[in-house]
Design an enzyme around this catalytic site. Structure first.
Site, PDB file in Angstrom:
ATOM      1  N   GLU A  41       4.466  19.665  -0.750  1.00  0.00           N
ATOM      2  CA  GLU A  41       5.337  20.874  -0.006  1.00  0.00           C
ATOM      3  C   GLU A  41       4.486  20.416   1.844  1.00  0.00           C
ATOM      4  O   GLU A  41       3.184  19.983   1.699  1.00  0.00           O
ATOM      5  CB  GLU A  41       5.147  22.416   0.354  1.00  0.00           C
ATOM      6  CG  GLU A  41       5.781  22.712   0.999  1.00  0.00           C
ATOM      7  CD  GLU A  41       7.511  22.595   1.641  1.00  0.00           C
ATOM      8  OE1 GLU A  41       7.485  22.291   3.070  1.00  0.00           O
ATOM      9  OE2 GLU A  41       8.106  22.258   0.821  1.00  0.00           O
ATOM     10  N   LEU A  42       5.311  19.435   2.564  1.00  0.00           N
ATOM     11  CA  LEU A  42       5.124  18.942   3.843  1.00  0.00           C
ATOM     12  C   LEU A  42       4.843  20.184   5.163  1.00  0.00           C
ATOM     13  O   LEU A  42       3.608  20.037   6.215  1.00  0.00           O
ATOM     14  CB  LEU A  42       6.423  18.351   4.632  1.00  0.00           C
ATOM     15  CG  LEU A  42       6.026  18.213   6.409  1.00  0.00           C
ATOM     16  CD1 LEU A  42       5.130  16.643   5.962  1.00  0.00           C
ATOM     17  CD2 LEU A  42       6.576  17.065   6.283  1.00  0.00           C
ATOM     18  N   GLY A  96       8.095  18.325  -1.778  1.00  0.00           N
ATOM     19  CA  GLY A  96       9.468  19.123  -1.328  1.00  0.00           C
ATOM     20  C   GLY A  96       9.136  19.931  -2.747  1.00  0.00           C
ATOM     21  O   GLY A  96      10.283  21.376  -2.186  1.00  0.00           O
ATOM     22  N   LEU A 137      14.613  18.861  -5.302  1.00  0.00           N
ATOM     23  CA  LEU A 137      15.407  19.797  -5.946  1.00  0.00           C
ATOM     24  C   LEU A 137      15.786  20.310  -4.157  1.00  0.00           C
ATOM     25  O   LEU A 137      14.436  20.063  -3.422  1.00  0.00           O
ATOM     26  CB  LEU A 137      15.009  21.253  -6.280  1.00  0.00           C
ATOM     27  CG  LEU A 137      14.513  20.572  -7.464  1.00  0.00           C
ATOM     28  CD1 LEU A 137      14.835  19.480  -8.299  1.00  0.00           C
ATOM     29  CD2 LEU A 137      14.477  22.064  -8.269  1.00  0.00           C
ATOM     30  N   ASN A 183       2.706  14.847   2.782  1.00  0.00           N
ATOM     31  CA  ASN A 183       4.302  14.666   3.094  1.00  0.00           C
ATOM     32  C   ASN A 183       3.972  13.014   2.031  1.00  0.00           C
ATOM     33  O   ASN A 183       3.827  12.185   1.474  1.00  0.00           O
ATOM     34  CB  ASN A 183       3.909  13.765   4.707  1.00  0.00           C
ATOM     35  CG  ASN A 183       5.614  12.742   4.839  1.00  0.00           C
ATOM     36  OD1 ASN A 183       6.384  12.267   4.193  1.00  0.00           O
ATOM     37  ND2 ASN A 183       5.323  12.564   5.751  1.00  0.00           N
ATOM     38  N   ASP A 234      16.070  17.683   2.460  1.00  0.00           N
ATOM     39  CA  ASP A 234      16.535  17.533   3.562  1.00  0.00           C
ATOM     40  C   ASP A 234      18.168  15.741   3.836  1.00  0.00           C
ATOM     41  O   ASP A 234      17.726  14.612   3.405  1.00  0.00           O
ATOM     42  CB  ASP A 234      15.729  16.763   4.397  1.00  0.00           C
ATOM     43  CG  ASP A 234      15.743  17.551   6.399  1.00  0.00           C
ATOM     44  OD1 ASP A 234      17.153  17.317   6.137  1.00  0.00           O
ATOM     45  OD2 ASP A 234      15.132  17.512   7.280  1.00  0.00           O
ATOM     46  N   GLU A 260      15.967  28.052  -3.187  1.00  0.00           N
ATOM     47  CA  GLU A 260      17.155  27.074  -2.100  1.00  0.00           C
ATOM     48  C   GLU A 260      18.074  27.384  -3.393  1.00  0.00           C
ATOM     49  O   GLU A 260      19.548  27.043  -3.017  1.00  0.00           O
ATOM     50  CB  GLU A 260      16.719  25.641  -1.732  1.00  0.00           C
ATOM     51  CG  GLU A 260      17.591  24.997  -1.082  1.00  0.00           C
ATOM     52  CD  GLU A 260      18.112  25.367  -0.256  1.00  0.00           C
ATOM     53  OE1 GLU A 260      19.477  25.005   0.732  1.00  0.00           O
ATOM     54  OE2 GLU A 260      17.092  26.392   0.563  1.00  0.00           O
TER      55      GLU A 260
END
Length: 193
Positions: A35-36, A12, A88, A68, A91, A168
């Protein structure tokens, strides 16, 4: 000889901020971001191309996969391959019915332990207190992981990046938010439960 296996994975990876910071710190380690989201993965790919163009000979050790990580991670790595695994700001999946979708949970931790080298490090950070406690408790309960104290992490350059490298993390810092970090070491053998 030259180690041509990926040793660090950022699951992610978002916009690739952590990979970009890790690359010069560990120039001899191959790293992959997973990364999705299609557009985000494409952005990271282009970002790496641009960095390589602007800094010849640098950033050759990072790349991104549109995948994924939660479902496919064991398909990409062999047993004991990874030295560092990063999660990191995952969700939080706030609703209890969706907790099974969280990236840190017992069945997935067993998969992560399988692809991690003994002594390998698993890093987590979030700005959601309840998720921070969830991730820590799941890792503490797993027989293949031991917690690493903050004192031990002072000398770990990767751990120092957790609350600043990713986009983020920067957003949380700008907003004056608090972060919850938990870092664990992959054991050589399972702990007796």
């Amino acid at each position: 000889g030259q180690d041509n296996l990926v040793r660090f994975a950022d699951v992610g990876c978002g916009f690739g901020g952590l990979l970009v910071k890790l690359s010069p710190l560990y120039p001899d380690k191959l790293m992959i971001g997973m990364e999705l989201r299609d557009k985000v993965a494409a952005y990271v790919k282009e970002r790496v191309v641009c960095l390589r163009r602007e800094h010849p000979g640098q950033y050759q050790n990072i790349s991104v996969l549109r995948t994924n990580g939660m479902k496919c991670l064991p398909n990409y790595f062999r047993k004991g391959q990874l030295e560092k695994l990063f999660f990191l700001f995952p969700d939080p999946h706030f609703k209890v019915a969706n907790h099974r979708r969280r990236i840190i949970q017992p069945t997935l931790l067993t998969e992560y332990a399988h692809v991690m080298a003994p002594g390998g490090m698993l890093y987590t950070i979030t700005d959601v207190p309840e998720l921070g406690e969830w991730m820590r408790s799941k890792l503490e309960a797993h027989p293949m992981f031991d917690p690493i104290s903050d004192a031990e992490l002072v000398s770990d350059p990767a751990a120092q990046l957790l609350d600043q490298a990713s986009e983020e993390a920067q957003k949380v810092a700008r907003n004056g938010g608090k972060t919850f970090r938990a870092v664990f070491c992959r054991r050589k053998a399972p702990r007796e439960l």
